[in-house]
Design an enzyme around this catalytic site. Structure first.
Site, PDB file in Angstrom:
ATOM      1  N   ASP A 142     -12.310  10.397  25.462  1.00 34.45           N
ATOM      2  CA  ASP A 142     -13.454  10.842  24.665  1.00 34.45           C
ATOM      3  C   ASP A 142     -12.956  11.304  23.285  1.00 34.45           C
ATOM      4  O   ASP A 142     -12.013  12.095  23.193  1.00 34.45           O
ATOM      5  CB  ASP A 142     -14.120  12.011  25.411  1.00 34.45           C
ATOM      6  CG  ASP A 142     -15.430  12.438  24.791  1.00 34.45           C
ATOM      7  OD1 ASP A 142     -16.109  11.607  24.179  1.00 34.45           O
ATOM      8  OD2 ASP A 142     -15.782  13.632  24.959  1.00 34.45           O
TER       9      ASP A 142
ATOM     10  N   ASP B   3     -12.567   7.652  17.446  1.00 31.93           N
ATOM     11  CA  ASP B   3     -13.601   8.311  16.650  1.00 31.93           C
ATOM     12  C   ASP B   3     -13.176   8.345  15.190  1.00 31.93           C
ATOM     13  O   ASP B   3     -12.510   9.272  14.730  1.00 31.93           O
ATOM     14  CB  ASP B   3     -13.843   9.726  17.179  1.00 31.93           C
ATOM     15  CG  ASP B   3     -14.979  10.415  16.430  1.00 31.93           C
ATOM     16  OD1 ASP B   3     -15.484   9.830  15.450  1.00 31.93           O
ATOM     17  OD2 ASP B   3     -15.358  11.523  16.818  1.00 31.93           O
TER      18      ASP B   3
ATOM     19  N   SER C 137     -26.296  16.744  26.163  1.00 30.37           N
ATOM     20  CA  SER C 137     -26.626  17.691  27.230  1.00 30.37           C
ATOM     21  C   SER C 137     -28.029  18.251  27.027  1.00 30.37           C
ATOM     22  O   SER C 137     -28.483  18.422  25.885  1.00 30.37           O
ATOM     23  CB  SER C 137     -25.624  18.857  27.263  1.00 30.37           C
ATOM     24  OG  SER C 137     -24.479  18.515  28.016  1.00 30.37           O
TER      25      SER C 137
ATOM     26  N   ASP D 191     -21.068  17.157  28.610  1.00 32.36           N
ATOM     27  CA  ASP D 191     -20.005  18.136  28.855  1.00 32.36           C
ATOM     28  C   ASP D 191     -20.607  19.536  28.973  1.00 32.36           C
ATOM     29  O   ASP D 191     -20.418  20.244  29.967  1.00 32.36           O
ATOM     30  CB  ASP D 191     -18.978  18.084  27.702  1.00 32.36           C
ATOM     31  CG  ASP D 191     -17.742  18.903  27.996  1.00 32.36           C
ATOM     32  OD1 ASP D 191     -17.685  19.553  29.057  1.00 32.36           O
ATOM     33  OD2 ASP D 191     -16.811  18.906  27.175  1.00 32.36           O
TER      34      ASP D 191
END
Ligand code: G3H
Ligand code: 13P
Ligand code: ZN
Length: 309
Positions: free
Chosen positions: A82, A104, A214, A256
């Site tokens: 990630d 990223d 989330s 997460d």
């Protein structure tokens, strides 16, 4: 089934209109909770580790825990890096057996992001590993990089097409208004579904990824605060919006914060109600159960991935 890349699960998600949950892992209890949930829901799943998770748990422990979990389940499981910050971290994970990595490059300008992503794609594809890239900036904290919310920048659909064509990345994380952590919106939650739709029109076969997704489940926030926590005003993406995203072209949804809240809420409860407890199993068992329940709810009621293994 063993470890798989995300290729087939994403193809199925596009065809059958659901999203695969990608859950961040940091220790044994979290890995077990997610894999048990996936098994009980018969759902494909992605376990993902950030570079700080790898620093914390150590890459060999993470790999061995995932391998141990695979002995107990037949559902498709991918292990993913990630927010890979650079080529070296991606290479380390690919060499260690990860089946998917994210590079990223969103902190760089377009051309630098393309060049870095392409370098990772070339290395990964030669070894049968898939690559997620990111275009556009999310508000909030992205690993070590703090992006002020005033800097938040939505993904441009035309650029997204050019980016995927130039890099050959396998999936693309886009910015449509989500952000990392427990404080995503000041007022009402708002996502730019119009941008998602335009990206899908330009890139119908590219799996789209939503970071910072989330829900910041209100009951968990309440429970944390009730038992001594201090996270007032936390707010996330409502389930209804995530369900819409799952049905309308988002293939991977990252979670997460909700797992952190689930774990912390249960541990705080035991500490507050049973101060005599000092056996870690007494608080890590309910914490693991709560993570499992949270993941199962997402697979079944929000991402619609239950039964899609
Ligand atoms: O997007 C970031 C993830 O929540 C991982 O966070 O770098 O604290 O492990 P972390
Ligand atoms: P949340 O902070 O919303 O859980 O997002 C996690 C994430 O995007 C990991 O990459
Ligand atoms: Zn993220």
């Amino acid at each position: 089934m063993g470890l798989v890349t995300t290729k087939e699960m994403f193809e199925k998600s596009i065809k059958e209109h659901f999203a695969v949950g990608a859950f961040n892992v940091n220790n044994m209890e979290i890995v077990q909770a997610i894999l048990d949930a996936a098994k009980e829901e018969n759902s494909p799943v992605i376990l993902q580790a950030s570079s700080s998770a790898i620093k914390y748990a150590r890459i060999n422990y993470l790999m061995k825990m995932v391998e141990a979990g695979l002995e107990e389940t037949d559902v498709p499981v991918a292990i993913h890096l990630d927010h890979g910050p650079d080529f070296e971290t991606c290479k380390m994970c690919i060499d260690a057996g990860f089946t998917s990595v994210m590079i990223d490059g969103s902190k760089y300008d377009f051309d630098e992001n393309v060049a870095l992503t392409k370098k990772v794609v070339d290395y990964a594809h030669e070894r049968g590993v898939v690559v997620e890239a990111e275009l556009g900036k999310l508000a909030g904290i992205e690993d070590d990089v703090n992006v002020a919310s005033s800097d938040a920048m939505y993904t441009d659909p035309d650029q997204a097409k050019e980016f995927v064509e130039k890099t050959g990345c396998d999936s693309l994380a886009i910015a449509i208004g989500t952000s990392h952590g427990a404080y995503k919106f000041k007022g009402d939650a708002k996502l730019r579904f119009d941008i998602l739709q335009k990206v899908k029109e330009k890139l119908p076969n590219t799996p789209i990824v939503l970071h910072g997704a989330s829900t910041v489940i209100p009951e968990l926030v309440e429970m944390c605060n009730k038992y001594g926590g201090n996270i007032p005003g936390a707010k996330g993406v409502p389930d209804e919006m995530l369900r819409e995203a799952s049905k309308n072209g988002v293939s991977k949804i990252n979670v997460d914060t909700d797992l952190r809240l689930a774990m912390t809420a249960e541990i705080r409860k035991v500490f507050a109600e049973e101060p005599e407890v000092f056996d870690p199993r007494k608080y890590l068992t309910p914490a693991r159960d709560k993570i499992k329940e949270t993941v199962k709810h997402k697979m079944r009621d929000v991402f619609l991935s239950s039964g899609k293994a």
